[in-house]
Design an enzyme around this catalytic site. Structure first.
Site, mmCIF file in Angstrom:
data_model
loop_
_atom_site.group_PDB
_atom_site.id
_atom_site.type_symbol
_atom_site.label_atom_id
_atom_site.label_comp_id
_atom_site.label_asym_id
_atom_site.label_seq_id
_atom_site.Cartn_x
_atom_site.Cartn_y
_atom_site.Cartn_z
ATOM 1 N N SER A 1 18.413 -4.511 7.905
ATOM 2 C CA SER A 1 18.526 -5.056 6.538
ATOM 3 C C SER A 1 19.892 -4.853 5.916
ATOM 4 O O SER A 1 20.105 -5.282 4.771
ATOM 5 C CB SER A 1 17.506 -4.384 5.624
ATOM 6 O OG SER A 1 16.244 -4.453 6.175
ATOM 7 N N CYS B 1 -2.136 7.354 -1.508
ATOM 8 C CA CYS B 1 -2.509 6.410 -2.579
ATOM 9 C C CYS B 1 -3.993 6.495 -2.949
ATOM 10 O O CYS B 1 -4.360 6.499 -4.137
ATOM 11 C CB CYS B 1 -2.151 4.990 -2.159
ATOM 12 S SG CYS B 1 -2.644 4.578 -0.484
ATOM 13 N N SER C 1 -1.361 -3.623 1.305
ATOM 14 C CA SER C 1 -0.075 -3.045 0.896
ATOM 15 C C SER C 1 0.108 -1.621 1.406
ATOM 16 O O SER C 1 1.235 -1.201 1.663
ATOM 17 C CB SER C 1 0.050 -3.067 -0.625
ATOM 18 O OG SER C 1 -1.075 -2.444 -1.220
ATOM 19 N N GLY C 2 -0.992 -0.891 1.567
ATOM 20 C CA GLY C 2 -0.913 0.482 2.043
ATOM 21 C C GLY C 2 -0.327 0.561 3.445
ATOM 22 O O GLY C 2 0.175 1.608 3.865
ATOM 23 N N HIS D 1 -6.252 -1.045 -4.392
ATOM 24 C CA HIS D 1 -7.381 -0.360 -3.775
ATOM 25 C C HIS D 1 -8.546 -0.233 -4.760
ATOM 26 O O HIS D 1 -8.334 -0.030 -5.964
ATOM 27 C CB HIS D 1 -7.002 1.075 -3.388
ATOM 28 C CG HIS D 1 -6.047 1.209 -2.235
ATOM 29 N ND1 HIS D 1 -5.600 0.153 -1.480
ATOM 30 C CD2 HIS D 1 -5.482 2.324 -1.696
ATOM 31 C CE1 HIS D 1 -4.786 0.607 -0.537
ATOM 32 N NE2 HIS D 1 -4.691 1.919 -0.652
HETATM 33 P P1 A2P Z 1 13.915 -2.502 7.153
HETATM 34 O O1 A2P Z 1 13.470 -3.587 6.208
HETATM 35 O O2 A2P Z 1 15.381 -2.536 7.389
HETATM 36 O O3 A2P Z 1 13.091 -2.415 8.383
HETATM 37 P P2 A2P Z 1 7.179 -1.067 4.640
HETATM 38 O O4 A2P Z 1 6.539 0.213 4.189
HETATM 39 O O5 A2P Z 1 6.943 -2.213 3.709
HETATM 40 O O6 A2P Z 1 6.851 -1.382 6.076
HETATM 41 O O7 A2P Z 1 8.773 -0.809 4.596
HETATM 42 C C1 A2P Z 1 9.383 0.198 5.356
HETATM 43 C C2 A2P Z 1 10.803 0.428 4.849
HETATM 44 O O8 A2P Z 1 11.389 1.450 5.651
HETATM 45 C C3 A2P Z 1 11.714 -0.779 4.947
HETATM 46 O O9 A2P Z 1 12.602 -0.808 3.876
HETATM 47 C C4 A2P Z 1 12.446 -0.506 6.255
HETATM 48 O O10 A2P Z 1 13.702 -1.118 6.336
HETATM 49 C C5 A2P Z 1 12.624 0.986 6.158
HETATM 50 N N1 A2P Z 1 12.920 1.549 7.473
HETATM 51 C C6 A2P Z 1 12.208 1.423 8.619
HETATM 52 N N2 A2P Z 1 12.847 2.042 9.641
HETATM 53 C C7 A2P Z 1 13.983 2.579 9.135
HETATM 54 C C8 A2P Z 1 15.076 3.311 9.680
HETATM 55 N N3 A2P Z 1 15.113 3.648 10.966
HETATM 56 N N4 A2P Z 1 16.075 3.676 8.841
HETATM 57 C C9 A2P Z 1 16.044 3.336 7.546
HETATM 58 N N5 A2P Z 1 15.053 2.630 6.970
HETATM 59 C C10 A2P Z 1 14.030 2.248 7.748
#
Ligand code: A2P
Length: 339
Positions: free
Chosen positions: A40, A128, A158-159, A241
């Site tokens: 991202s 949650c 969402s959870g 929920h």
């Molecule tokens: P990314 O969008 O770059 O994968 P959710 O709970 O909705 O699944 O979101 C998980 C969040 O944790 C997202 O913002 C995701 O970013 C982030 N994330 C997942 N893996 C990593 C990582 N290795 N380092 C930093 N952020 C992470």
């Protein structure tokens, strides 16, 4: 004075809500640092009318930060805790990584705000389902202690994160169009279906979510005597929920008294119209800060027992809102959690 605030997991379902909650509650943010995975990096997200670029999380990300709100899973929280705390940055962690660790406060600000004030660098945001149940139960427990809770939960996508919410939408669309759909995020088809919670199974047949409800409730209420059992189920709802709680008290608690207590409890709204058979539903509560309660009735099968229906937005009070409230109590000295 304002603060430099980091959001770890900024692109996730909870991460996006962190930003909205900070904005809406006017948390004094001078600078917002948005962190996610390499995937991202470069994405722009709007905060207070300005675009902020997401950067890749690394061990130097917390330099100069006062607060970091984490919601990127337990593994990331474990990996980055030391760098965060070492930088003098308060970590409010939405994952399960440190919730049961001695010395780490597990906080619902309406219930145990003093624990947040006594933090040693990390505050854990509870599960949650547990937060939503306790918002209704703690005010009652304070008046007449609860002996036992039997919970049945109806938990939203969402959870399980943003990808699970997308899978529910895509799976539903495919189902309605008569197309094949293979789930990738959740273990079972989700559209027009429900299944026991997808957290890992433990040896005794409970899934981890059910065990969290037991252990975390006891820690937050600081009462190891409460007996709790539950069945947690995923239902095809996007973000809110619902929970059916059967609550046995140690002494009588009338329906009227329970309503009276909950009507004046902070963060709780009573919604019901018996004549119209109208109770809180996820569609009423999605996007709302309060936990909604209704359908309180005497359990006819047992003395001193009430049945209570509770509904809460998993992404707000169940996650982002509660975490920001924890920071408000710890950093701004806010007393209670009301918006
Ligand atoms: P990314 O969008 O770059 O994968 P959710 O709970 O909705 O699944 O979101 C998980 C969040 O944790 C997202 O913002 C995701 O970013 C982030 N994330 C997942 N893996 C990593 C990582 N290795 N380092 C930093 N952020 C992470």
């Amino acid at each position: 004075m304002g603060y430099t605030v980091a959001i770890v997991g900024a692109t996730g379902a909870v991460g996006v809500e962190f930003m909205r909650v900070l904005e809406r509650r006017n948390f004094p943010v001078d600078k917002l640092v948005l962190l996610a995975s390499k995937r991202s990096a470069g994405t722009k997200l709007a905060f207070k009318g300005k675009d902020i670029t997401v950067t890749e999380l690394n061990h130097d990300s917390f330099a100069g930060c006062h607060l970091a709100l984490f919601s990127a899973g337990a593994k990331i929280s474990r990996e980055y805790r030391a760098s965060c705390v070492k930088a003098g940055c308060l970590m409010v962690d939405n994952s399960s990584a440190f919730r049961m660790e001695d010395g780490v406060p597990l906080v619902v600000p309406e219930i145990n705000p003093d624990a947040a004030r006594a933090h040693k660098g990390v505050i854990a945001n509870p599960n949650c389902t547990t937060i939503i149940a306790l918002m209704a139960l703690a005010p009652l427990h304070r008046v007449v202690p609860i002996r036992r809770l039997v919970a049945a939960t109806y938990q939203a996508a969402s959870g399980a994160g943003h990808a699970a919410m997308e899978e529910l939408k895509d799976g539903t669309k495919a189902y309605l169009e008569g197309k094949e759909f293979t789930p990738k995020v959740l273990p079972h088809p989700y559209a027009f279906n429900l299944f026991p919670h997808n957290s890992p199974m433990t040896d005794n047949g409970y899934c981890e979510e059910e065990i969290k409800l037991l252990k975390e409730s006891r820690k937050i209420l600081a009462d190891d005597t409460i007996r709790i059992t539950g069945t947690c189920v995923r239902v095809p709802v996007l973000r809110t929920h619902a929970e059916a709680l059967n609550v046995e008290f140690t002494k009588p608690m009338s329906v009227e008294r329970a309503y009276e207590i909950l009507r004046s409890a902070p963060g709780v709204t009573v919604l019901e119209d018996r004549a119209k058979n109208r109770w809180p539903m996820p569609t009423d509560v999605a996007g709302k800060d309060d936990v909604y309660v209704g359908r309180i009735r005497k359990d006819l099968s047992q003395d001193n027992t009430l049945d209570i229906w509770v509904v809460g937005d998993q992404l707000l009070k169940g996650a982002a809102l509660n975490a920001v409230q924890c920071a408000e109590v710890a950093m701004l000295g806010k007393l209670a959690a009301a918006g």
